[in-house]
Design an enzyme around this catalytic site. Structure first.
Site, mmCIF file in Angstrom:
data_model
loop_
_atom_site.group_PDB
_atom_site.id
_atom_site.type_symbol
_atom_site.label_atom_id
_atom_site.label_comp_id
_atom_site.label_asym_id
_atom_site.label_seq_id
_atom_site.Cartn_x
_atom_site.Cartn_y
_atom_site.Cartn_z
ATOM 1 N N HIS A 121 0.903 -1.329 -0.177
ATOM 2 C CA HIS A 121 -0.026 0.052 0.099
ATOM 3 C C HIS A 121 0.717 1.156 -0.064
ATOM 4 O O HIS A 121 2.306 1.122 0.545
ATOM 5 C CB HIS A 121 -0.879 0.139 1.236
ATOM 6 C CG HIS A 121 -0.266 0.133 2.455
ATOM 7 N ND1 HIS A 121 0.314 -1.011 2.893
ATOM 8 C CD2 HIS A 121 0.067 0.957 3.345
ATOM 9 C CE1 HIS A 121 1.074 -0.699 4.249
ATOM 10 N NE2 HIS A 121 0.770 0.626 4.373
ATOM 11 N N ASP A 123 0.414 4.887 2.053
ATOM 12 C CA ASP A 123 -0.406 5.026 3.229
ATOM 13 C C ASP A 123 -1.501 6.203 2.959
ATOM 14 O O ASP A 123 -1.321 7.212 2.130
ATOM 15 C CB ASP A 123 0.772 5.905 4.253
ATOM 16 C CG ASP A 123 1.626 4.778 4.772
ATOM 17 O OD1 ASP A 123 1.296 3.834 5.173
ATOM 18 O OD2 ASP A 123 2.767 5.091 5.281
ATOM 19 N N HIS A 266 4.670 -0.112 0.495
ATOM 20 C CA HIS A 266 5.533 -0.662 1.218
ATOM 21 C C HIS A 266 4.440 -1.791 1.919
ATOM 22 O O HIS A 266 3.315 -1.834 1.493
ATOM 23 C CB HIS A 266 6.136 0.052 2.349
ATOM 24 C CG HIS A 266 5.264 0.845 3.119
ATOM 25 N ND1 HIS A 266 4.358 1.913 2.593
ATOM 26 C CD2 HIS A 266 4.569 0.614 4.410
ATOM 27 C CE1 HIS A 266 3.417 2.504 3.670
ATOM 28 N NE2 HIS A 266 3.527 1.560 4.669
ATOM 29 N N ARG A 281 5.285 6.195 14.400
ATOM 30 C CA ARG A 281 5.197 6.831 12.911
ATOM 31 C C ARG A 281 4.838 8.379 12.930
ATOM 32 O O ARG A 281 3.645 8.791 13.404
ATOM 33 C CB ARG A 281 4.458 5.951 11.999
ATOM 34 C CG ARG A 281 4.664 6.411 10.347
ATOM 35 C CD ARG A 281 3.934 5.458 9.684
ATOM 36 N NE ARG A 281 2.655 6.145 9.124
ATOM 37 C CZ ARG A 281 1.697 5.697 8.580
ATOM 38 N NH1 ARG A 281 1.505 4.467 8.296
ATOM 39 N NH2 ARG A 281 0.481 6.417 8.371
HETATM 40 C C1 SIN Z 1 3.097 1.074 7.999
HETATM 41 O O1 SIN Z 1 2.455 0.393 7.116
HETATM 42 O O2 SIN Z 1 3.262 2.300 8.328
HETATM 43 C C2 SIN Z 1 3.827 -0.089 8.893
HETATM 44 C C3 SIN Z 1 5.233 -0.087 8.506
HETATM 45 C C4 SIN Z 1 6.032 -1.139 9.310
HETATM 46 O O3 SIN Z 1 5.596 -1.185 10.260
HETATM 47 O O4 SIN Z 1 7.246 -1.356 8.843
#
Ligand code: SIN
Length: 290
Positions: A121, A123, A266, A281
């Site tokens: 995805h 974000d 990612h 995050r």
């Molecule tokens: C996310 O999608 O922000 C999580 C990424 C991660 O935990 O590596």
């Protein structure tokens, strides 16, 4: 004798370009397509103009950049994010106590799901102005596993045939946050965030074209039949997952990853249960994709 016709080298050939050396940071690419580890900077401290310009450049050139041994407090993490723009609050993910703008990323033996694990995805692409970037610091790592995969959507776009590029030009698609919110986070709301974006977007900094549909949030392409939309999206989702377009980041405690959601997708791997992985995050606001 070369009997391969006009083409030499792999079909998915990446353009490496000519690089000017950096002066204030070190930049080590993880793969030719995406990702670079950055050294020589402490992002918890004020950063001079020249070094900031080089960090911006490293992000633009590599799409995802990684820093080691940073040990940021929540305030330092937010301050680093603010250097790149306003902070975007996640509409439904859990957050750090007292800091709604800092998303908590945590999994342990009692977790039933992990953020970003199930599908590739970009974000929050269900927002009308989705985030430009996400800055994740992992504080606690499992003994093995918990890597994050990144894929370059420039490389995925560049590798399409000219015919497919022409077909996709001008198409838009619906991105919807409902399914993820309902299924993973168990929310029941009258409405969920939803937006329409170009299937191919142009990056506002680099001017490069990137595919902008993803398995987690893109539901259908507008203006064509459901069957055709399903077929094209299925092809694009599979195409994007070619490992040639990817890198894999192995976390250590206090590593920081900063990825550009406008040109990268990612996927976080949950291969470490019952281990614990934990961090925070900060998400930086972006613009309407064009
Ligand atoms: C996310 O999608 O922000 C999580 C990424 C991660 O935990 O590596």
């Amino acid at each position: 004798m070369d009997n391969r016709g006009e083409r030499t080298g792999p079909r998915y050939r990446l353009d490496h370009g000519q690089e000017t050396p950096y002066q204030t940071i070190t930049v080590h690419k993880l793969t030719p397509a995406v990702g670079a580890e950055i050294g020589g900077v402490d992002i918890s401290q004020p950063i001079g103009n020249h070094q900031m310009t080089e960090i911006h450049r490293a992000l633009a050139e590599n799409q995802a950049i990684f820093f080691r041994d940073q040990n940021l407090s929540i305030e330092q993490h937010l301050a680093f994010g603010h250097k790149f723009g306003e902070i975007q609050v996640h509409p439904f993910a859990p957050h750090s106590a007292g800091h709604p703008e800092v998303m908590k990323v945590h999994a342990d033996q009692d977790s039933s799901f992990v953020a970003g694990d199930e599908t590739w995805h970009s974000d929050m692409s269900f927002e009308s102005e989705p985030p430009m970037g996400s800055i994740l610091q992992i504080k606690i790592c499992p003994p093995q596993g918990g890597d994050t995969l990144f894929a370059s959507m420039y490389a995925a776009y560049d590798a399409l045939s000219a015919r497919m590029k022409t077909y996709l030009d001008g198409l838009t698609a619906v991105h919807d946050g409902a399914q993820v919110q309902r299924e993973l986070y168990g929310t029941t709301k009258a409405s969920y965030p939803r937006a329409e974006h170009p299937v191919v977007r142009t990056h506002p900094v680099t001017g490069r074209k990137a595919l902008y549909v993803n398995r987690s949030f893109t539901r259908r392409i507008n203006g064509i039949s459901i069957a055709e939309s399903d077929g094209i999206l299925s092809f694009l989702f599979t195409h994007m997952e070619n490992p040639t377009f990817q890198c894999r980041f192995r976390w250590r405690p206090n590593s920081v990853a900063f990825w550009d959601n406008r040109c990268v997708q990612h996927r976080a791997l949950w291969d470490y249960w019952p281990g614990t992985r934990s961090g925070f995050r900060v998400t930086v606001r972006g613009e309407k994709p064009v």
